[in-house]
Write a protein that holds these residues in place. Structure first.
Motif, PDB file in Angstrom:
ATOM      1  N   ASP A   1       0.810  -1.230   0.000  1.00 50.21           N
ATOM      2  CA  ASP A   1       0.000   0.000   0.000  1.00 50.21           C
ATOM      3  C   ASP A   1       0.839   1.275   0.000  1.00 50.21           C
ATOM      4  O   ASP A   1       0.279   2.368  -0.077  1.00 50.21           O
TER       5      ASP A   1
ATOM      6  N   THR B   1       0.459   3.526  -3.219  1.00 53.34           N
ATOM      7  CA  THR B   1      -0.855   3.645  -3.856  1.00 53.34           C
ATOM      8  C   THR B   1      -1.568   4.878  -3.282  1.00 53.34           C
ATOM      9  O   THR B   1      -1.222   5.337  -2.183  1.00 53.34           O
ATOM     10  N   ASP B   2      -2.544   5.385  -4.032  1.00 53.41           N
ATOM     11  CA  ASP B   2      -3.218   6.588  -3.511  1.00 53.41           C
ATOM     12  C   ASP B   2      -4.397   6.260  -2.611  1.00 53.41           C
ATOM     13  O   ASP B   2      -4.877   7.117  -1.880  1.00 53.41           O
ATOM     14  N   SER B   3      -4.882   4.993  -2.665  1.00 47.18           N
ATOM     15  CA  SER B   3      -5.939   4.643  -1.714  1.00 47.18           C
ATOM     16  C   SER B   3      -5.623   3.269  -1.129  1.00 47.18           C
ATOM     17  O   SER B   3      -5.301   2.328  -1.868  1.00 47.18           O
TER      18      SER B   3
ATOM     19  N   SER C   1      -5.737  -0.468   0.226  1.00 40.58           N
ATOM     20  CA  SER C   1      -6.579  -1.585  -0.208  1.00 40.58           C
ATOM     21  C   SER C   1      -7.525  -1.978   0.924  1.00 40.58           C
ATOM     22  O   SER C   1      -7.227  -1.752   2.105  1.00 40.58           O
TER      23      SER C   1
END
Ligand code: NAP
Length: 330
Positions: free
Chosen positions: A247, A250-252, A254
């Motif tokens: 994660d 990443t921008d959001s 999981s």
């Protein structure tokens, strides 16, 4: 004397890119009473650095300020001293930063014996080893005969967790991102099974490798692996959450697994961050040194060369390009 340092000048959007950094030339200052000048020889690169670059002020450690030398731990030698506790020639480990030289009052630095190889210090006797020991032994409380799954198993923390668990008599299963890494885990480190999470049918491979279910899960990655292991947890299983590297870029975040399994299986899930445990460094280092001396812990370093190699090299941690503890030799 002029030296090179690397400052953080921008915050990452997603990935760590070279424009986040500025390479600067600085002059070593005149030391004040109590200060030392440390020449760094080996610098550690760690996944946590991504978090330290972000503006998040609600984590376990404040972010690195823009315009400041990037934070890192490393190994160095005291080359000038006005502090009797750190004579010239002492070898020290601790927070030094992305820099060839650092002035310090000694706070956060520990003296290490000259005879221990630099790689052994950064691979085992500092953050990776301390993290593996604290997470597995102090929090996971492994018991002989249990089954453990370690994600990120070929990495610096994961490879030590697996070996410590093996020494405690557990069935040890690891996940890693290449067949070469899996071979190293099984053939060199004695893992009972290593699964290439990129190519295997993960759920089937995990079921085959853990016929008695999973008692202990040491979480380094998050993502699909987390879901697959969560489904195989035994009643009263423990999950130690060390990190979630899948994660970090990443921008959001999981989605996690549904919590009902925590009730059905009466699971305990515990996170930890090493700064809470720094006071135990001497005690834990002693234990790790014993494992090292009795050949129970093997390690491998992935060494880059020159301070500026950190700027691109840190991304190896997020692509899986590192084969061993990522460090820079200066
Ligand atoms: N809680 C604490 O105090 C603490 C302290 C130190 C480290 N940590 C955490 O421990 C974990 C391991 O750190 P480390 O220093 O030992 O690094 P490392 O495992 O030596 O290197 C990172 C590894 O993560 C794997 N990886 C990268 N992206 C992935 C993804 N999307 N899915 C699955 N695996 C991925 C790669 O291996 P593959 O080739 O196998 O994909 C890569 O080699 C990290 O989550 C870190 O944040 C926590």
């Amino acid at each position: 004397m002029e030296y090179t340092a690397v400052k953080l000048v921008k915050r990452p959007v997603l990935n760590i890119t070279p424009d986040l950094f500025e390479v600067v030339k600085l002059q070593t200052p005149e030391l004040e009473e109590g200060q030392i000048l440390v020449k760094q020889t080996h610098m550690s690169l760690d996944p946590a650095m991504k978090g330290w670059m972000m503006p998040d002020t609600d984590s376990y450690i404040p972010p690195v300020g823009l315009g400041e030398v990037m934070r890192s731990s490393g190994l160095g030698e005291v080359v000038e001293s006005r502090n009797a506790d750190f004579p010239v020639g002492s070898r020290v480990v601790g927070l030094i930063g992305w820099t060839e030289y650092a002035v310090s009052n000694g706070e956060g630095l520990n003296i290490v014996p000259a005879e221990i190889p630099a790689e052994a210090i950064l691979c085992v006797l500092s953050l990776p080893g301390l993290t593996a020991y604290q997470g597995l032994m102090e929090m996971g409380k492994p018991k002989t005969g249990e089954t453990i799954v370690v994600s990120g198993a070929a990495g610096s923390v994961g490879s030590l967790v697996g070996q410590l668990a093996k020494a405690e008599g557990l069935r040890v299963v690891g996940t890693a991102g290449s067949d070469d890494k899996c071979r190293w885990l099984e053939e060199e480190l004695g893992f009972d099974k290593a699964i290439n999470y990129k190519s295997a049918n993960l759920r089937q491979a995990l079921a085959d490798a853990t016929p008695d279910g999973v008692d202990l899960y040491f979480e380094n990655t998050g993502g699909e692996i987390q879901h697959a292991v969560f489904e195989r947890m035994n009643a009263h299983g423990r999950i130690i959450v060390c990190g979630m590297i899948s994660d970090y870029n990443t921008d959001s975040p999981s989605a996690g697994p549904n919590w009902i399994n925590i009730v059905r299986k009466r699971l305990t899930i515990q996170g930890f961050a090493m700064p809470d445990h720094w006071h135990k460094i001497p005690e834990m280092s002693q234990k790790l040194a014993e494992y090292l001396m009795t050949g129970k812990l093997k390690y491998r370093a992935h060494t880059l060369h020159g301070l500026e190699s950190a700027i691109e090299g840190i991304n190896l941690l997020f692509t899986g390009g590192n084969t061993g503890k990522l460090m820079v030799e200066l």
